[in-house]
Design a protein around this motif. Structure first.
Motif, PDB file in Angstrom:
ATOM      1  N   LYS A 125      -5.096   1.995   9.820  1.00 63.47           N
ATOM      2  CA  LYS A 125      -4.112   1.349  10.680  1.00 63.47           C
ATOM      3  C   LYS A 125      -3.020   0.732   9.808  1.00 63.47           C
ATOM      4  O   LYS A 125      -3.313   0.268   8.701  1.00 63.47           O
ATOM      5  CB  LYS A 125      -4.781   0.283  11.541  1.00 63.47           C
ATOM      6  CG  LYS A 125      -5.926   0.829  12.386  1.00 63.47           C
ATOM      7  CD  LYS A 125      -6.642  -0.277  13.149  1.00 63.47           C
ATOM      8  CE  LYS A 125      -7.822   0.271  13.930  1.00 63.47           C
ATOM      9  NZ  LYS A 125      -8.536  -0.791  14.690  1.00 63.47           N
ATOM     10  N   VAL A 126      -1.794   0.703  10.306  1.00 62.80           N
ATOM     11  CA  VAL A 126      -0.678   0.277   9.464  1.00 62.80           C
ATOM     12  C   VAL A 126       0.121  -0.831  10.124  1.00 62.80           C
ATOM     13  O   VAL A 126       0.192  -0.943  11.350  1.00 62.80           O
ATOM     14  CB  VAL A 126       0.254   1.460   9.130  1.00 62.80           C
ATOM     15  CG1 VAL A 126      -0.530   2.590   8.472  1.00 62.80           C
ATOM     16  CG2 VAL A 126       0.968   1.968  10.375  1.00 62.80           C
ATOM     17  N   LEU A 127       0.728  -1.648   9.277  1.00 66.87           N
ATOM     18  CA  LEU A 127       1.640  -2.696   9.720  1.00 66.87           C
ATOM     19  C   LEU A 127       2.792  -2.759   8.730  1.00 66.87           C
ATOM     20  O   LEU A 127       2.589  -3.045   7.548  1.00 66.87           O
ATOM     21  CB  LEU A 127       0.951  -4.051   9.795  1.00 66.87           C
ATOM     22  CG  LEU A 127       1.840  -5.229  10.200  1.00 66.87           C
ATOM     23  CD1 LEU A 127       2.318  -5.073  11.645  1.00 66.87           C
ATOM     24  CD2 LEU A 127       1.095  -6.554  10.037  1.00 66.87           C
ATOM     25  N   ALA A 128       4.004  -2.486   9.207  1.00 63.71           N
ATOM     26  CA  ALA A 128       5.194  -2.600   8.368  1.00 63.71           C
ATOM     27  C   ALA A 128       5.654  -4.056   8.387  1.00 63.71           C
ATOM     28  O   ALA A 128       5.919  -4.614   9.453  1.00 63.71           O
ATOM     29  CB  ALA A 128       6.300  -1.686   8.877  1.00 63.71           C
ATOM     30  N   ALA A 179       0.792  -1.231   0.000  1.00 59.05           N
ATOM     31  CA  ALA A 179       0.000   0.000   0.000  1.00 59.05           C
ATOM     32  C   ALA A 179       0.822   1.277   0.000  1.00 59.05           C
ATOM     33  O   ALA A 179       0.254   2.368  -0.075  1.00 59.05           O
ATOM     34  CB  ALA A 179      -0.925   0.007   1.227  1.00 59.05           C
ATOM     35  N   SER A 180       2.136   1.177   0.066  1.00 61.97           N
ATOM     36  CA  SER A 180       2.934   2.391   0.248  1.00 61.97           C
ATOM     37  C   SER A 180       3.156   3.187  -1.028  1.00 61.97           C
ATOM     38  O   SER A 180       3.493   4.372  -0.970  1.00 61.97           O
ATOM     39  CB  SER A 180       4.298   2.029   0.861  1.00 61.97           C
ATOM     40  OG  SER A 180       5.028   1.176  -0.007  1.00 61.97           O
ATOM     41  N   THR A 202      -2.064   8.913   7.956  1.00 61.18           N
ATOM     42  CA  THR A 202      -2.445  10.227   8.482  1.00 61.18           C
ATOM     43  C   THR A 202      -3.136  11.059   7.410  1.00 61.18           C
ATOM     44  O   THR A 202      -4.185  11.685   7.662  1.00 61.18           O
ATOM     45  CB  THR A 202      -1.203  10.973   8.992  1.00 61.18           C
ATOM     46  OG1 THR A 202      -0.605  10.224  10.054  1.00 61.18           O
ATOM     47  CG2 THR A 202      -1.575  12.355   9.502  1.00 61.18           C
ATOM     48  N   GLU A 203      -2.585  11.073   6.215  1.00 64.44           N
ATOM     49  CA  GLU A 203      -3.161  11.860   5.124  1.00 64.44           C
ATOM     50  C   GLU A 203      -4.572  11.388   4.775  1.00 64.44           C
ATOM     51  O   GLU A 203      -5.500  12.207   4.632  1.00 64.44           O
ATOM     52  CB  GLU A 203      -2.276  11.763   3.884  1.00 64.44           C
ATOM     53  CG  GLU A 203      -0.931  12.464   4.033  1.00 64.44           C
ATOM     54  CD  GLU A 203      -0.028  12.231   2.838  1.00 64.44           C
ATOM     55  OE1 GLU A 203      -0.446  11.493   1.905  1.00 64.44           O
ATOM     56  OE2 GLU A 203       1.098  12.768   2.830  1.00 64.44           O
ATOM     57  N   LEU A 204      -4.749  10.081   4.662  1.00 62.45           N
ATOM     58  CA  LEU A 204      -6.062   9.549   4.276  1.00 62.45           C
ATOM     59  C   LEU A 204      -7.074   9.723   5.399  1.00 62.45           C
ATOM     60  O   LEU A 204      -8.254  10.006   5.146  1.00 62.45           O
ATOM     61  CB  LEU A 204      -5.942   8.073   3.894  1.00 62.45           C
ATOM     62  CG  LEU A 204      -5.097   7.771   2.657  1.00 62.45           C
ATOM     63  CD1 LEU A 204      -5.081   6.280   2.359  1.00 62.45           C
ATOM     64  CD2 LEU A 204      -5.614   8.544   1.438  1.00 62.45           C
ATOM     65  N   GLY A 205      -6.622   9.564   6.638  1.00 59.56           N
ATOM     66  CA  GLY A 205      -7.522   9.749   7.768  1.00 59.56           C
ATOM     67  C   GLY A 205      -8.037  11.173   7.851  1.00 59.56           C
ATOM     68  O   GLY A 205      -9.233  11.406   8.089  1.00 59.56           O
ATOM     69  N   ASP A 246       7.536   4.356   7.805  1.00 55.41           N
ATOM     70  CA  ASP A 246       7.369   5.808   7.753  1.00 55.41           C
ATOM     71  C   ASP A 246       6.398   6.227   6.663  1.00 55.41           C
ATOM     72  O   ASP A 246       5.534   7.094   6.878  1.00 55.41           O
ATOM     73  CB  ASP A 246       8.721   6.491   7.539  1.00 55.41           C
ATOM     74  CG  ASP A 246       9.649   6.334   8.737  1.00 55.41           C
ATOM     75  OD1 ASP A 246       9.146   6.012   9.828  1.00 55.41           O
ATOM     76  OD2 ASP A 246      10.871   6.523   8.571  1.00 55.41           O
ATOM     77  N   VAL A 247       6.534   5.632   5.479  1.00 49.78           N
ATOM     78  CA  VAL A 247       5.651   5.979   4.366  1.00 49.78           C
ATOM     79  C   VAL A 247       4.216   5.583   4.687  1.00 49.78           C
ATOM     80  O   VAL A 247       3.264   6.331   4.418  1.00 49.78           O
ATOM     81  CB  VAL A 247       6.126   5.297   3.068  1.00 49.78           C
ATOM     82  CG1 VAL A 247       5.123   5.541   1.935  1.00 49.78           C
ATOM     83  CG2 VAL A 247       7.501   5.812   2.670  1.00 49.78           C
ATOM     84  N   LEU A 248       4.025   4.408   5.278  1.00 50.20           N
ATOM     85  CA  LEU A 248       2.681   3.959   5.647  1.00 50.20           C
ATOM     86  C   LEU A 248       2.049   4.888   6.676  1.00 50.20           C
ATOM     87  O   LEU A 248       0.868   5.227   6.581  1.00 50.20           O
ATOM     88  CB  LEU A 248       2.739   2.547   6.211  1.00 50.20           C
ATOM     89  CG  LEU A 248       2.847   1.388   5.226  1.00 50.20           C
ATOM     90  CD1 LEU A 248       2.856   0.063   5.987  1.00 50.20           C
ATOM     91  CD2 LEU A 248       1.708   1.402   4.219  1.00 50.20           C
TER      92      LEU A 248
END
Length: 261
Positions: free
Chosen positions: A54-57, A9-10, A43-46, A36-38
């Motif tokens: 929510k993100v998972l690297a 998704a990044s 944040t931008e989409l929220g 970091d990119v996620l």
């Protein structure tokens, strides 16, 4: 709105699909290697679309990674309604000259990760009144492509898997859609190790990730079986059913082999 899990998704098509789903009001689970990119994307989409992200690297090609992602997704979103299997990449070059380990890692990410994630998360998806699986393949799935031999084969696998699974799930709440883009203006040529001439050609004739994403998510939500974005891509894929394979393979080889050193 239920959650949508998007792998890879990044950047590129995965980022565009996540953005399009957020615009439609879906909450998001975003998975890729770059934390970091996620985080920035979430944040931008929220903020822009008032959704939860929510993100998972994670390196999905690592052993056991798909299972760990599925466990995380199940805990974060018991109302998971969409699974987008987008993570993947290509390797350009002659099969015998490319490192075997690199090719095996590509096959793991392109084929087994979608299979494992789908197997783990399908019971969760089936609990929803309406759920969707979107597998991101390629127009390369419709024919052999010399110098991208294993990449094309892996995308053909994903296309065939999507068709079979869709039939198995007929009459259930889960639909399966396979999205097969042609050239798209992403980092794919650079990641695949293609030279500058091929990358320039791809950028010149490619669609934007946003165009591909909008077409793909629209088809997925409409419950379509397969979608090939772009008129020329549709024609190219259709011709492989009528033109002798030796001819299409020679044409494909002519596009790529001449650029090899």
């Amino acid at each position: 709105m239920p959650y949508a899990l998007v792998t890879g998704a990044s950047r590129g098509i995965g980022r565009a699909i996540a953005t399009d789903l957020a615009r439609r009001g879906y909450n998001l689970l975003l998975v890729a290697r770059s934390a970091d990119v996620l985080a920035q994307l979430a944040t931008e989409l929220g903020q822009a679309h008032r959704v939860q992200a929510k993100v998972l690297a994670a390196d999905l090609a690592a052993p056991g990674a798909a299972g760990r992602v599925a466990e995380w997704a199940s805990a974060q979103a018991p109302d998971l309604g969409i699974l987008v299997n987008n993570a993947g990449y290509g390797l350009w070059g002659r099969f015998e000259e490319l490192p075997l380990t690199d090719q095996q890692n590509m096959l793991q990410l392109n084929m087994m990760v979608p299979v494992e994630l789908t197997h783990h998360l399908l019971p969760l998806l089936r609990q929803q009144p309406k759920a969707h699986i979107l597998n991101v393949s390629s127009t390369a799935a419709y024919q052999a492509v010399p110098t991208l031999s294993l990449y094309a084969a892996s995308k053909a696998f994903l296309l065939t898997f999507s068709r079979g699974l869709r039939y198995e799930l007929r009459g259930t709440s889960v639909s399966v859609t396979c999205l097969s883009p042609g050239a798209t203006n992403t980092d794919f040529p650079n990641r695949a190790g293609m030279n500058a001439d091929l990358q320039a050609t791809a950028n010149k004739f490619g669609m934007t990730p946003e165009e591909v994403a909008q077409i793909g998510t629209t088809a997925m939500l409409a419950g379509e079986a397969e979608v090939i974005p772009g008129a020329l891509n549709k024609i190219s894929a259709a011709l492989t059913s009528f033109v002798p394979k030796a001819v299409t393979e020679k044409i494909a080889a002519g596009l790529y082999e001449k650029h090899l050193k």
